[in-house]
Design a protein around this motif. Sequence first.
Motif, PDB file in Angstrom:
ATOM      1  N   THR A   1      -9.704   7.513  -0.857  1.00 48.97           N
ATOM      2  CA  THR A   1      -9.957   6.413   0.071  1.00 48.97           C
ATOM      3  C   THR A   1     -10.374   6.937   1.447  1.00 48.97           C
ATOM      4  OG1 THR A   1      -7.566   6.308   0.398  1.00 48.97           O
ATOM      5  CG2 THR A   1      -8.536   4.676  -1.073  1.00 48.97           C
ATOM      6  N   GLU A   2     -10.087   8.220   1.704  1.00 52.65           N
ATOM      7  CA  GLU A   2     -10.564   8.846   2.945  1.00 52.65           C
ATOM      8  C   GLU A   2     -11.007  10.274   2.670  1.00 52.65           C
ATOM      9  OE1 GLU A   2      -7.297   8.602   5.820  1.00 52.65           O
ATOM     10  OE2 GLU A   2      -7.055   6.592   4.973  1.00 52.65           O
ATOM     11  N   GLY A   3     -11.871  10.776   3.512  1.00 49.48           N
ATOM     12  CA  GLY A   3     -12.308  12.161   3.402  1.00 49.48           C
ATOM     13  C   GLY A   3     -13.173  12.398   2.185  1.00 49.48           C
ATOM     14  N   GLN A   4     -13.377  13.666   1.884  1.00 52.53           N
ATOM     15  CA  GLN A   4     -14.225  13.957   0.730  1.00 52.53           C
ATOM     16  C   GLN A   4     -13.917  15.300   0.092  1.00 52.53           C
ATOM     17  OE1 GLN A   4     -18.148  13.730   2.360  1.00 52.53           O
ATOM     18  NE2 GLN A   4     -18.072  15.785   3.204  1.00 52.53           N
ATOM     19  N   VAL A   5     -14.397  15.430  -1.135  1.00 56.79           N
ATOM     20  CA  VAL A   5     -14.291  16.671  -1.886  1.00 56.79           C
ATOM     21  C   VAL A   5     -15.717  17.142  -2.150  1.00 56.79           C
ATOM     22  CG1 VAL A   5     -13.553  17.711  -4.064  1.00 56.79           C
ATOM     23  CG2 VAL A   5     -12.185  15.882  -3.033  1.00 56.79           C
ATOM     24  N   ARG A   6     -15.978  18.400  -1.867  1.00 57.76           N
ATOM     25  CA  ARG A   6     -17.291  18.971  -2.192  1.00 57.76           C
ATOM     26  C   ARG A   6     -17.107  20.135  -3.154  1.00 57.76           C
ATOM     27  NH1 ARG A   6     -21.714  17.876   1.110  1.00 57.76           N
ATOM     28  NH2 ARG A   6     -21.204  16.443   2.798  1.00 57.76           N
TER      29      ARG A   6
ATOM     30  N   GLU B   1       0.844  -1.192   0.000  1.00 63.88           N
ATOM     31  CA  GLU B   1       0.000   0.000   0.000  1.00 63.88           C
ATOM     32  C   GLU B   1       0.883   1.248   0.000  1.00 63.88           C
ATOM     33  OE1 GLU B   1      -3.741   0.258   2.641  1.00 63.88           O
ATOM     34  OE2 GLU B   1      -2.153   1.319   3.697  1.00 63.88           O
ATOM     35  N   HIS B   2       0.472   2.269  -0.747  1.00 64.03           N
ATOM     36  CA  HIS B   2       1.225   3.525  -0.724  1.00 64.03           C
ATOM     37  C   HIS B   2       0.274   4.668  -0.422  1.00 64.03           C
ATOM     38  CE1 HIS B   2       4.334   6.424  -1.700  1.00 64.03           C
ATOM     39  NE2 HIS B   2       3.385   7.103  -2.326  1.00 64.03           N
ATOM     40  N   VAL B   3       0.574   5.385   0.687  1.00 64.71           N
ATOM     41  CA  VAL B   3      -0.283   6.520   1.040  1.00 64.71           C
ATOM     42  C   VAL B   3       0.222   7.734   0.273  1.00 64.71           C
ATOM     43  CG1 VAL B   3      -1.187   7.961   2.896  1.00 64.71           C
ATOM     44  CG2 VAL B   3      -0.599   5.570   3.352  1.00 64.71           C
ATOM     45  N   ALA B   4      -0.559   8.215  -0.694  1.00 62.75           N
ATOM     46  CA  ALA B   4      -0.120   9.335  -1.542  1.00 62.75           C
ATOM     47  C   ALA B   4      -0.487  10.676  -0.924  1.00 62.75           C
ATOM     48  CB  ALA B   4      -0.717   9.213  -2.937  1.00 62.75           C
ATOM     49  N   VAL B   5      -1.696  10.804  -0.417  1.00 51.11           N
ATOM     50  CA  VAL B   5      -2.090  12.030   0.298  1.00 51.11           C
ATOM     51  C   VAL B   5      -2.788  11.624   1.585  1.00 51.11           C
ATOM     52  CG1 VAL B   5      -2.301  13.488  -1.763  1.00 51.11           C
ATOM     53  CG2 VAL B   5      -4.289  12.290  -0.946  1.00 51.11           C
ATOM     54  N   ASP B   6      -2.691  12.509   2.573  1.00 50.88           N
ATOM     55  CA  ASP B   6      -3.152  12.106   3.892  1.00 50.88           C
ATOM     56  C   ASP B   6      -3.784  13.282   4.632  1.00 50.88           C
ATOM     57  OD1 ASP B   6      -3.530  10.620   6.153  1.00 50.88           O
ATOM     58  OD2 ASP B   6      -1.493  10.927   6.914  1.00 50.88           O
ATOM     59  N   GLY B   7      -5.051  13.226   4.860  1.00 47.65           N
ATOM     60  CA  GLY B   7      -5.731  14.221   5.700  1.00 47.65           C
ATOM     61  C   GLY B   7      -5.644  15.644   5.176  1.00 47.65           C
ATOM     62  N   LEU B   8      -5.776  15.824   3.846  1.00 44.50           N
ATOM     63  CA  LEU B   8      -5.681  17.177   3.274  1.00 44.50           C
ATOM     64  C   LEU B   8      -6.975  17.952   3.489  1.00 44.50           C
ATOM     65  CD1 LEU B   8      -3.993  16.874  -0.232  1.00 44.50           C
ATOM     66  CD2 LEU B   8      -3.113  17.939   1.817  1.00 44.50           C
ATOM     67  N   THR B   9      -6.834  19.156   4.008  1.00 45.26           N
ATOM     68  CA  THR B   9      -8.004  20.007   4.214  1.00 45.26           C
ATOM     69  C   THR B   9      -7.700  21.418   3.743  1.00 45.26           C
ATOM     70  OG1 THR B   9      -8.749  18.718   6.124  1.00 45.26           O
ATOM     71  CG2 THR B   9      -9.564  20.972   5.965  1.00 45.26           C
ATOM     72  N   PHE B  10      -8.494  21.921   2.814  1.00 42.73           N
ATOM     73  CA  PHE B  10      -8.396  23.327   2.404  1.00 42.73           C
ATOM     74  C   PHE B  10      -9.651  23.676   1.603  1.00 42.73           C
ATOM     75  CE2 PHE B  10      -7.540  22.829  -2.122  1.00 42.73           C
ATOM     76  CZ  PHE B  10      -7.017  21.556  -2.197  1.00 42.73           C
ATOM     77  N   THR B  11      -9.828  24.968   1.364  1.00 43.26           N
ATOM     78  CA  THR B  11     -10.985  25.408   0.579  1.00 43.26           C
ATOM     79  C   THR B  11     -10.514  26.347  -0.540  1.00 43.26           C
ATOM     80  OG1 THR B  11     -11.328  27.282   2.043  1.00 43.26           O
ATOM     81  CG2 THR B  11     -12.634  25.309   2.493  1.00 43.26           C
ATOM     82  N   VAL B  12     -11.353  26.474  -1.551  1.00 42.22           N
ATOM     83  CA  VAL B  12     -11.141  27.490  -2.585  1.00 42.22           C
ATOM     84  C   VAL B  12     -12.445  28.264  -2.701  1.00 42.22           C
ATOM     85  CG1 VAL B  12     -10.628  27.929  -5.014  1.00 42.22           C
ATOM     86  CG2 VAL B  12      -9.523  26.009  -3.851  1.00 42.22           C
ATOM     87  N   ASN B  13     -12.365  29.577  -2.562  1.00 45.65           N
ATOM     88  CA  ASN B  13     -13.565  30.402  -2.664  1.00 45.65           C
ATOM     89  C   ASN B  13     -13.844  30.781  -4.114  1.00 45.65           C
ATOM     90  OD1 ASN B  13     -13.878  30.391   0.124  1.00 45.65           O
ATOM     91  ND2 ASN B  13     -12.507  32.160   0.347  1.00 45.65           N
ATOM     92  N   ALA B  14     -15.089  31.093  -4.392  1.00 46.29           N
ATOM     93  CA  ALA B  14     -15.469  31.506  -5.751  1.00 46.29           C
ATOM     94  C   ALA B  14     -14.639  32.718  -6.159  1.00 46.29           C
ATOM     95  CB  ALA B  14     -16.953  31.836  -5.790  1.00 46.29           C
ATOM     96  N   GLY B  15     -14.085  32.682  -7.337  1.00 43.04           N
ATOM     97  CA  GLY B  15     -13.313  33.799  -7.877  1.00 43.04           C
ATOM     98  C   GLY B  15     -11.845  33.808  -7.470  1.00 43.04           C
ATOM     99  N   GLU B  16     -11.429  32.871  -6.616  1.00 40.25           N
ATOM    100  CA  GLU B  16     -10.033  32.849  -6.170  1.00 40.25           C
ATOM    101  C   GLU B  16      -9.133  32.102  -7.159  1.00 40.25           C
ATOM    102  OE1 GLU B  16      -8.721  32.680  -1.624  1.00 40.25           O
ATOM    103  OE2 GLU B  16      -9.983  31.022  -2.214  1.00 40.25           O
ATOM    104  N   LEU B  17      -7.847  32.441  -7.117  1.00 39.28           N
ATOM    105  CA  LEU B  17      -6.837  31.622  -7.777  1.00 39.28           C
ATOM    106  C   LEU B  17      -5.923  31.096  -6.670  1.00 39.28           C
ATOM    107  CD1 LEU B  17      -4.768  32.562 -10.977  1.00 39.28           C
ATOM    108  CD2 LEU B  17      -4.114  30.831  -9.306  1.00 39.28           C
ATOM    109  N   VAL B  18      -6.067  29.816  -6.393  1.00 42.08           N
ATOM    110  CA  VAL B  18      -5.275  29.204  -5.317  1.00 42.08           C
ATOM    111  C   VAL B  18      -4.216  28.311  -5.946  1.00 42.08           C
ATOM    112  CG1 VAL B  18      -5.350  27.611  -3.351  1.00 42.08           C
ATOM    113  CG2 VAL B  18      -7.172  29.303  -3.658  1.00 42.08           C
TER     114      VAL B  18
END
Length: 371
Positions: free
Chosen positions: A61-66, A20-37
């Motif tokens: 495999t964990e968490g979610q994207v909305r 098993e290879h963990v590529a990303v782990d517990g990433l949390t951030f947001t992008v607001n409308a009109g932003e360039l992040v």
Amino acid sequence: MPTMLDVTGLGHRYHSKDGEHVAVDGLTFTVNAGELVCIVGPSGCGKSTLLRSISGLIRPTEGQVRLHGDVVDGVPSDLAVVFQDYSRSLFPWLSVQRNVEFPLKKALGRAERAERARQALEQVGLAGAAGKYPWQLSGGMQQRVAIARALAYRPALLLMDEPFASVDAQTRFELEDLLLRVRREHDTTILLVTHDIDESVYLGDRVVVLSKSPARVVRTLDVDLPAQRDQITTRESEAFVALRSEVARLLHDRPAESDAAGTDSANSSAGASTNGHRVAAKPATAKQSSARATDQASEQASEQDADQAADRGPAKDADRGTDQGADEAATPVKAEAAAAPKAKPHRNGQGGNRNGAKNRNKSGGRGRARR
Ligand SMILES: Nc1ncnc2c1ncn2[C@@H]1O[C@H](COP(=O)(O)OP(=O)(O)OP(=O)(O)O)[C@@H](O)[C@H]1O
């Protein structure tokens, strides 16, 4: 500004025969409308995996994207992706105009499609190249076509995966400025992944700095630079130098001297991850600025790694898309995935067409392969 994209506790594990290879782990951030992040992280930390999760090409495999509050569990219809490798992302057997029109086929009639493509090509300075084929264009022009295709689709969110990593330095500057102009004129929301520290600061309203693999958010920095940016004066400004030094320190896990006394930055750099936490950059010292040369060397190494990763990443998704057949490509994400001829098209066009047609035929594609 309302939140457009919400990434919460995102994790992805790849399974292979080696384990098993963990590529990303517990990433949390947001992008607001009109932003360039901008997302910046070391080579191999999991940036492409993150983008593929956001674009619904792989399932986390964990968490979610909305997106707009809705959980992403497939390719969202109002999202477009521009990948690094323009030579794989355009259909060599279609003219520039028809490449740009392609994702609009199901949604719009012929005349409206043609008009949208015309406008998008004009925006990227390629009005005169509509009738040409991708293999007749320079690398920078091909990437402009890929950008035009994404813009013509008018996505709510534009994802860009190292979009300028395959072009020369001068073209890169031009494309960066093109992106800023287009973004200003159309209020597009953009999430751009790069391993180039300077690019992340030059383009971003915010920079999300990722850790080494598996990717976690080390820090999110507000880019407090004037909206109107200039390749020379902006990059020379004290604020720019301070920010790029801060990003470099975070990437290289080196706390600033002033942070050693126990500031927030020191905590973060020492490994106390501050997921989604925002701070303003601190002024750079001369010593911090001298980190630039070291970073450039490491960025050059990363360029090579990134090229290899691009061969792995988008191509893999592309295989999947190609299997589905290019005609099913309803969004630029799927169109990008579906295109992807395996070999770089030859400049004389013969090879490009042949390769494209061959792949298409293999995957059950019809009609267009004959062009
Ligand atoms: N399909 C896969 N199966 C197994 N491991 C994978 C797969 N795709 C990526 N990886 C691994 O996951 C990690 C993250 O890869 P990813 O391509 O997301 O990183 P990256 O930050 O985009 O890399 P780069 O900066 O070099 O483009 C790497 O160690 C990579 O080898």
